[in-house]
Scaffold this motif. Structure first.
Motif, PDB file in Angstrom:
ATOM      1  N   GLY A   1     -27.887  13.985  17.339  1.00  0.00           N
ATOM      2  CA  GLY A   1     -29.483  12.782  17.066  1.00  0.00           C
ATOM      3  C   GLY A   1     -29.100  12.778  15.727  1.00  0.00           C
ATOM      4  O   GLY A   1     -29.619  13.738  15.529  1.00  0.00           O
ATOM      5  N   ARG A   2     -29.599  11.751  15.444  1.00  0.00           N
ATOM      6  CA  ARG A   2     -30.426  11.440  13.437  1.00  0.00           C
ATOM      7  C   ARG A   2     -31.815  12.301  13.578  1.00  0.00           C
ATOM      8  O   ARG A   2     -32.031  13.071  12.854  1.00  0.00           O
ATOM      9  CB  ARG A   2     -30.833   9.942  13.635  1.00  0.00           C
ATOM     10  CG  ARG A   2     -28.894   8.976  13.675  1.00  0.00           C
ATOM     11  CD  ARG A   2     -28.328  10.012  11.920  1.00  0.00           C
ATOM     12  NE  ARG A   2     -27.083   8.854  11.973  1.00  0.00           N
ATOM     13  CZ  ARG A   2     -26.955   7.738  10.937  1.00  0.00           C
ATOM     14  NH1 ARG A   2     -27.941   7.133  10.803  1.00  0.00           N
ATOM     15  NH2 ARG A   2     -26.305   6.959  11.122  1.00  0.00           N
ATOM     16  N   THR A   3     -32.421  12.519  14.950  1.00  0.00           N
ATOM     17  CA  THR A   3     -34.045  13.274  14.601  1.00  0.00           C
ATOM     18  C   THR A   3     -33.544  14.376  14.949  1.00  0.00           C
ATOM     19  O   THR A   3     -34.747  15.301  14.497  1.00  0.00           O
ATOM     20  CB  THR A   3     -34.584  12.874  15.406  1.00  0.00           C
ATOM     21  OG1 THR A   3     -34.235  12.676  16.825  1.00  0.00           O
ATOM     22  CG2 THR A   3     -34.921  11.101  14.949  1.00  0.00           C
ATOM     23  N   ASP A   4     -32.606  15.656  15.002  1.00  0.00           N
ATOM     24  CA  ASP A   4     -32.463  16.233  15.586  1.00  0.00           C
ATOM     25  C   ASP A   4     -31.867  17.299  14.399  1.00  0.00           C
ATOM     26  O   ASP A   4     -31.694  18.446  15.010  1.00  0.00           O
ATOM     27  CB  ASP A   4     -31.502  16.482  16.806  1.00  0.00           C
ATOM     28  CG  ASP A   4     -32.863  15.684  17.823  1.00  0.00           C
ATOM     29  OD1 ASP A   4     -33.939  16.278  17.636  1.00  0.00           O
ATOM     30  OD2 ASP A   4     -32.058  15.302  19.224  1.00  0.00           O
TER      31      ASP A   4
ATOM     32  N   GLY B   1     -29.878  16.493   4.939  1.00  0.00           N
ATOM     33  CA  GLY B   1     -30.533  14.994   5.475  1.00  0.00           C
ATOM     34  C   GLY B   1     -29.789  15.781   7.424  1.00  0.00           C
ATOM     35  O   GLY B   1     -29.003  16.164   7.248  1.00  0.00           O
ATOM     36  N   ASN B   2     -30.107  14.132   7.464  1.00  0.00           N
ATOM     37  CA  ASN B   2     -29.090  13.906   8.744  1.00  0.00           C
ATOM     38  C   ASN B   2     -27.523  13.503   8.947  1.00  0.00           C
ATOM     39  O   ASN B   2     -26.649  13.480   7.450  1.00  0.00           O
ATOM     40  CB  ASN B   2     -29.935  13.194   9.342  1.00  0.00           C
ATOM     41  CG  ASN B   2     -30.191  11.559   9.197  1.00  0.00           C
ATOM     42  OD1 ASN B   2     -28.753  10.743   8.738  1.00  0.00           O
ATOM     43  ND2 ASN B   2     -31.229  10.540   9.267  1.00  0.00           N
ATOM     44  N   GLU B   3     -26.808  13.213  10.260  1.00  0.00           N
ATOM     45  CA  GLU B   3     -25.139  13.317  10.220  1.00  0.00           C
ATOM     46  C   GLU B   3     -25.132  12.006   9.392  1.00  0.00           C
ATOM     47  O   GLU B   3     -24.117  11.623   8.616  1.00  0.00           O
ATOM     48  CB  GLU B   3     -24.635  13.075  11.358  1.00  0.00           C
ATOM     49  CG  GLU B   3     -25.507  12.161  12.274  1.00  0.00           C
ATOM     50  CD  GLU B   3     -26.155  12.035  13.477  1.00  0.00           C
ATOM     51  OE1 GLU B   3     -26.352  12.038  14.476  1.00  0.00           O
ATOM     52  OE2 GLU B   3     -27.485  13.330  12.447  1.00  0.00           O
ATOM     53  N   GLY B   4     -25.771  10.108   9.263  1.00  0.00           N
ATOM     54  CA  GLY B   4     -25.610   9.550   8.384  1.00  0.00           C
ATOM     55  C   GLY B   4     -25.648  10.053   6.697  1.00  0.00           C
ATOM     56  O   GLY B   4     -25.137   9.753   6.077  1.00  0.00           O
TER      57      GLY B   4
ATOM     58  N   ALA C   1     -14.269  14.896   8.289  1.00  0.00           N
ATOM     59  CA  ALA C   1     -16.139  15.034   9.070  1.00  0.00           C
ATOM     60  C   ALA C   1     -16.958  13.226   8.616  1.00  0.00           C
ATOM     61  O   ALA C   1     -17.200  13.171   9.681  1.00  0.00           O
ATOM     62  CB  ALA C   1     -16.964  15.519   7.732  1.00  0.00           C
ATOM     63  N   LEU C   2     -16.229  12.291   8.028  1.00  0.00           N
ATOM     64  CA  LEU C   2     -16.184  11.132   7.919  1.00  0.00           C
ATOM     65  C   LEU C   2     -15.995  10.645   9.658  1.00  0.00           C
ATOM     66  O   LEU C   2     -16.554  10.212  10.127  1.00  0.00           O
ATOM     67  CB  LEU C   2     -15.793  10.440   7.559  1.00  0.00           C
ATOM     68  CG  LEU C   2     -16.029   9.528   6.681  1.00  0.00           C
ATOM     69  CD1 LEU C   2     -17.959   9.247   6.576  1.00  0.00           C
ATOM     70  CD2 LEU C   2     -15.166   8.402   5.836  1.00  0.00           C
ATOM     71  N   VAL C   3     -14.840  10.793  10.252  1.00  0.00           N
ATOM     72  CA  VAL C   3     -14.620  10.497  11.284  1.00  0.00           C
ATOM     73  C   VAL C   3     -15.369  10.618  12.719  1.00  0.00           C
ATOM     74  O   VAL C   3     -16.112   9.824  13.431  1.00  0.00           O
ATOM     75  CB  VAL C   3     -13.375  10.272  11.516  1.00  0.00           C
ATOM     76  CG1 VAL C   3     -12.640   9.673  12.897  1.00  0.00           C
ATOM     77  CG2 VAL C   3     -11.924   9.609  10.674  1.00  0.00           C
TER      78      VAL C   3
ATOM     79  N   LEU D   1     -20.688   3.234  10.144  1.00  0.00           N
ATOM     80  CA  LEU D   1     -19.232   2.031  10.159  1.00  0.00           C
ATOM     81  C   LEU D   1     -19.944   1.383   8.741  1.00  0.00           C
ATOM     82  O   LEU D   1     -18.571   1.789   7.899  1.00  0.00           O
ATOM     83  CB  LEU D   1     -19.568   0.931  10.530  1.00  0.00           C
ATOM     84  CG  LEU D   1     -19.082   0.671  12.779  1.00  0.00           C
ATOM     85  CD1 LEU D   1     -19.454  -0.180  12.566  1.00  0.00           C
ATOM     86  CD2 LEU D   1     -17.640   1.026  12.355  1.00  0.00           C
ATOM     87  N   THR D   2     -20.530   1.477   8.004  1.00  0.00           N
ATOM     88  CA  THR D   2     -21.163   1.769   6.325  1.00  0.00           C
ATOM     89  C   THR D   2     -20.097   2.560   5.217  1.00  0.00           C
ATOM     90  O   THR D   2     -20.029   2.366   4.777  1.00  0.00           O
ATOM     91  CB  THR D   2     -22.257   1.903   6.620  1.00  0.00           C
ATOM     92  OG1 THR D   2     -23.195   1.052   7.132  1.00  0.00           O
ATOM     93  CG2 THR D   2     -23.062   2.277   4.996  1.00  0.00           C
ATOM     94  N   ALA D   3     -20.416   3.451   5.455  1.00  0.00           N
ATOM     95  CA  ALA D   3     -19.537   4.721   5.118  1.00  0.00           C
ATOM     96  C   ALA D   3     -18.063   5.206   5.348  1.00  0.00           C
ATOM     97  O   ALA D   3     -17.783   4.995   4.069  1.00  0.00           O
ATOM     98  CB  ALA D   3     -19.754   6.296   5.666  1.00  0.00           C
TER      99      ALA D   3
END
Length: 461
Positions: free
Chosen positions: A1-4, A10-13, A52-54, A59-61
């Motif tokens: 999760g983004r917050t974990d 930073g986060n995975e995004g 890593a990207l997949v 989708l933005t990336a």
């Protein structure tokens, strides 16, 4: 999760955006690289980045990557690039089909688009975009100042809801946005239209000049220009729906690439005397730059130290508050931890976390008046629904049921997901009230959102 997740990148995004930009460079360099051995090494590195990207399913990336690679192919190969671009699209399509998590993410986006749910398609970016436009309407020329979007988001999102007579909710607990998720909108909202226009014109001039270099087959800097345009182009596309310039890990390479691009376009100094003068000026400029950067670094050191103190204090407060009960016996310890948390807030005037932690420490210590004071101070720096929720708890502990109910309704209005954290009786009552307010909004009968309780002196402790 983004917050974990977090830490260096930073986060995975954030990781997805960084790997997309890195993969654009790998592909662009491999296209212009004449040495087969180096290209083979780049393929191996690119495969790691692609995996890593997949796995991130961002989708933005993926869109930024596709655009960057397409730019590199067109500039390097001209019309011959159509076959290669078709192959890239085919590979991406096959990847979406084969990789189940990525396929699920794409299917969700397609289904949401077919239902007209563009908020879900954009991963709930309509809220921050609408808030940014409200900021622009309020201060079109000067903006609110760099770094102010997070503090202004909630108030202007509420204004946007009244203007459009619809909700801009985010179905996650972290329902506040620190960035507009569009560099261009954020630039206008924070710096004003003239400054934002200057940024766009500068970027356009840089890219146009570099593209001219790529069109000259005799230009010795052509290959480097191809890589720079692909990289900066991918960053420009990512900036449409993300914020690469708000994160050092992506901003630094983009700014360095832009600087290198301007250096390629600078006219060469023909005379030796001119070169000596320029080199002398460069030395002075370099010294001044180091001094300015050093001066800018000094407050960052204290902020970094404050971050570590805040992390330790927050963890200790959470350990005491783990049972969800008020523990007056721990008041001395909680008072000390609260003081540490409050002190960290002074190191970063735009940060609410130290004040929130101080409020929570006071709340768990059975001091609702002090908790209200610190939660109010946090709200003054930027409203977030979780602050409203904690303020409601402080009012309830203080026996002020009317104020607690108002703060609870405000928190649930900002983030309906918070309803799931309430006791069942509160869920039903507050949920019904939120639905009633939402119906009035849809009918155009709402002139203001549910208000926070008026600030009155807390009960003496």
């Amino acid at each position: 999760g983004r917050t974990d997740t977090g830490a260096l990148l930073g986060n995975e995004g954030h990781l997805a955006q960084l790997t997309a930009l890195a993969l654009v460079v790998v592909v662009a360099v491999s296209i212009v690289m004449p040495v087969a051995g180096v290209r083979g090494l780049l393929v191996v590195v690119g495969a790691v980045f692609a995996a890593a990207l997949v796995s991130n399913r961002n989708l933005t990336a993926l869109v930024a990557l596709t655009c960057g690679v397409g730019i590199a192919l067109v500039l390097a190969r001209g019309r011959k690039a159509l076959v290669s671009i078709g192959l890239v699209v085919l590979v991406l399509g096959a990847t979406v089909v084969v990789v189940a998590p990525l396929r699920g993410r794409v299917v969700q986006a397609v289904q949401a688009a077919s239902q007209g749910d563009w908020d879900a398609v954009t991963t709930y970016r309509l809220g921050p975009w609408a808030a940014a436009l409200e900021m622009v309407r309020e201060r079109p020329l000067t903006g609110f100042g760099p770094g102010t979007f997070g503090a202004e988001f909630t108030a202007h999102r509420l204004d946007a809801e009244l203007r459009h007579e619809r909700r801009f909710t985010i179905p996650v607990l972290t329902s506040s946005f620190g960035e507009a998720h569009s560099e261009y909108l954020q630039a206008v909202a924070e710096a004003g239209m003239p400054a934002a226009l200057a940024v766009v014109v500068a970027l356009g001039a840089l890219l146009a000049g570099l593209v001219r270099l790529t069109l000259d087959p005799h230009e010795t800097r052509r290959d480097e220009a191809v890589v720079l345009v692909a990289f900066l182009g991918a960053g420009a596309v990512a900036s449409l729906m993300w914020f690469p310039l708000q994160r050092p890990i992506t901003a630094l390479p983009l700014v360095l690439a832009a600087g290198r691009g301007w250096a390629l376009l600078r006219p060469r100094v023909a005379a030796e005397a001119g070169r000596v003068a320029v080199n002398g000026g460069r030395r002075v400029l370099a010294i001044l730059t180091v001094l300015v950067l050093g001066a800018a670094l000094v407050p960052e050191l204290s902020r970094y130290a404050a971050e570590r103190r805040l992390a330790d204090a927050t963890q200790a407060i959470a350990a005491v508050a783990a049972g969800g009960r008020v523990v007056p016996a721990e008041a001395p310890t909680l008072d000390r931890l609260g003081a540490v948390a409050r002190a960290t807030a002074d190191a970063n005037p735009s940060d609410t976390r130290g004040l929130i932690a101080a409020g929570t420490a006071a709340l768990v210590a059975g001091k609702p008046g002090a908790a209200q004071t610190w939660y109010r101070a946090a709200l003054a720096r930027g409203e977030r629904p979780e602050i409203d929720l904690n303020l409601a708890r402080a009012f309830a502990l203080d026996g002020r049921r009317e104020q607690a109910e108002a703060a609870l309704l405000r928190a649930a209005w900002l983030s309906p997901v918070l309803l799931g954290t309430l006791p069942s009786a509160d869920q039903s009552r507050i949920g019904t009230a939120v639905a009633d307010w939402a119906d009035r909004l849809a009918r155009g009968a709402l002139t203001a959102p549910p208000p926070l309780p008026a600030e009155t002196p807390p009960t003496a402790e």
